[in-house]
Design a protein around this motif. Sequence first.
Motif, short mmCIF file in Angstrom:
data_model
loop_
_atom_site.label_atom_id
_atom_site.label_comp_id
_atom_site.label_asym_id
_atom_site.label_seq_id
_atom_site.Cartn_x
_atom_site.Cartn_y
_atom_site.Cartn_z
N LEU A 84 0.46 2.17 1.53
CA LEU A 84 -0.14 2.80 2.71
C LEU A 84 -0.06 1.83 3.88
CD1 LEU A 84 -3.44 4.48 1.39
CD2 LEU A 84 -1.34 5.65 2.11
N ASP A 85 0.23 2.36 5.08
CA ASP A 85 0.28 1.50 6.27
C ASP A 85 -1.11 1.24 6.84
OD1 ASP A 85 3.07 1.33 6.16
OD2 ASP A 85 3.31 3.20 7.29
N THR A 86 -1.98 2.24 6.75
CA THR A 86 -3.34 2.12 7.27
C THR A 86 -4.33 2.53 6.18
OG1 THR A 86 -3.29 4.38 8.14
CG2 THR A 86 -2.63 2.58 9.64
N THR A 96 -7.76 2.56 -2.53
CA THR A 96 -7.10 2.62 -1.21
C THR A 96 -6.75 1.22 -0.73
OG1 THR A 96 -8.39 4.60 -0.71
CG2 THR A 96 -7.29 3.53 1.14
N GLU A 151 -5.55 -7.08 2.96
CA GLU A 151 -4.20 -7.62 3.22
C GLU A 151 -4.09 -9.10 2.87
OE1 GLU A 151 -6.75 -8.09 6.85
OE2 GLU A 151 -6.28 -6.44 5.48
N GLY A 187 1.45 -2.20 -0.14
CA GLY A 187 2.43 -1.66 0.79
C GLY A 187 2.69 -0.17 0.62
N VAL A 218 -3.01 -0.24 0.18
CA VAL A 218 -2.67 -0.98 1.41
C VAL A 218 -2.07 -2.33 1.06
CG1 VAL A 218 -3.61 -2.06 3.49
CG2 VAL A 218 -4.41 0.21 2.81
N SER A 219 -2.74 -3.05 0.13
CA SER A 219 -2.28 -4.38 -0.27
C SER A 219 -0.88 -4.34 -0.87
CB SER A 219 -3.26 -4.97 -1.29
OG SER A 219 -2.83 -6.22 -1.76
#
Length: 333
Positions: free
Chosen positions: A209-211, A200, A75, A207, A204-205
């Motif tokens: 995927l939330d987790t 993955t 993140e 946006g 996430v980075s």
Amino acid sequence: MTTAIIFLFVIIVLAWTYDFYNGMNDCANAIATTISTRALSPRMAILLAAGLNIAGAFLTTAVAKTIGKGIVAPEAIDQWIFLSALLGAIIWSAICTHAGIPISITHSLVGGLIGAAVAGRGMDVVQWTGIRKVLIAMILSPLAGFLAGTLLMIAMVWIGRNAHPFKANRFFLRSQILSASFMALSHGANDTQNAMGVITAALVSGGFLDTFHVPYWVMLGSGAFMGLGTYLGGWKVIKTMGMRMVKLRPLHGFSAETSATASILAATYMGAPISTTQVISTAIMGVGAAEKLSRVKWGLSFQIIATWILTIPGAALISAILCILIELIGLSR
């Protein structure tokens, strides 16, 4: 959002290109000993390894979590850093693969992530706990491979001390097909997760995927590209691993593959991204040394060990340079 999707697509392509080279370089891990002892023909050995590489991708995602969020904080970095990290790992892997050097493809990615992240965001984004896990595994896994290979070889020689040489040779020739299969499965289980972790983390980075959880399509694609690389093969690496380091017989091949598989699977389920190359290399050294120290070509072995030491800083340097160039050109703005 369109730019983010394009970036994600590029990172996926690069991650699977890295996985392709992973399979191409590390195909020797599972099949070099099998080919050199003639337990299987080269084509059959490669097909077997490629299929089991894909199957291994679905066993666990523990290593993907270490790679994806245990080396750098996903993140806290952007897609350009992932891009630089992958390019650095690919360039280092490609150079070594075409030179016939069996390196740690896993550690080239770890080095790429560290180099790009430090160059682009500074030391604060580095997850030192995860790096310590990698470094500890980097030291312990080759030692485990050597020790396990030595002990298993001694045990096999003692168990078969009264067996007829011809029958014993045939038994281990057939058994080697099973040990090579498990080796290929464990290779897929550990090494496909490198690309899984990066993709993955990029999801996430960006946006998407939330987790942090690895989607099934990422597992399938990572396994498939590693399998493709294995199928096309790195014949120079196979020759180095299976023919130049130690002159192998079926007993040696079975002992090396079985001991290496046990070490790799143990590390995989602990989430440690180890080098399967290092483990099988030291297992081969161990089975050779168990009979006679002079059976091992120590000069070649020490050259290979030197490349292991250089892989993380080498890939890190290339990735850092790429990241700085991207900053200077202004592409990341």
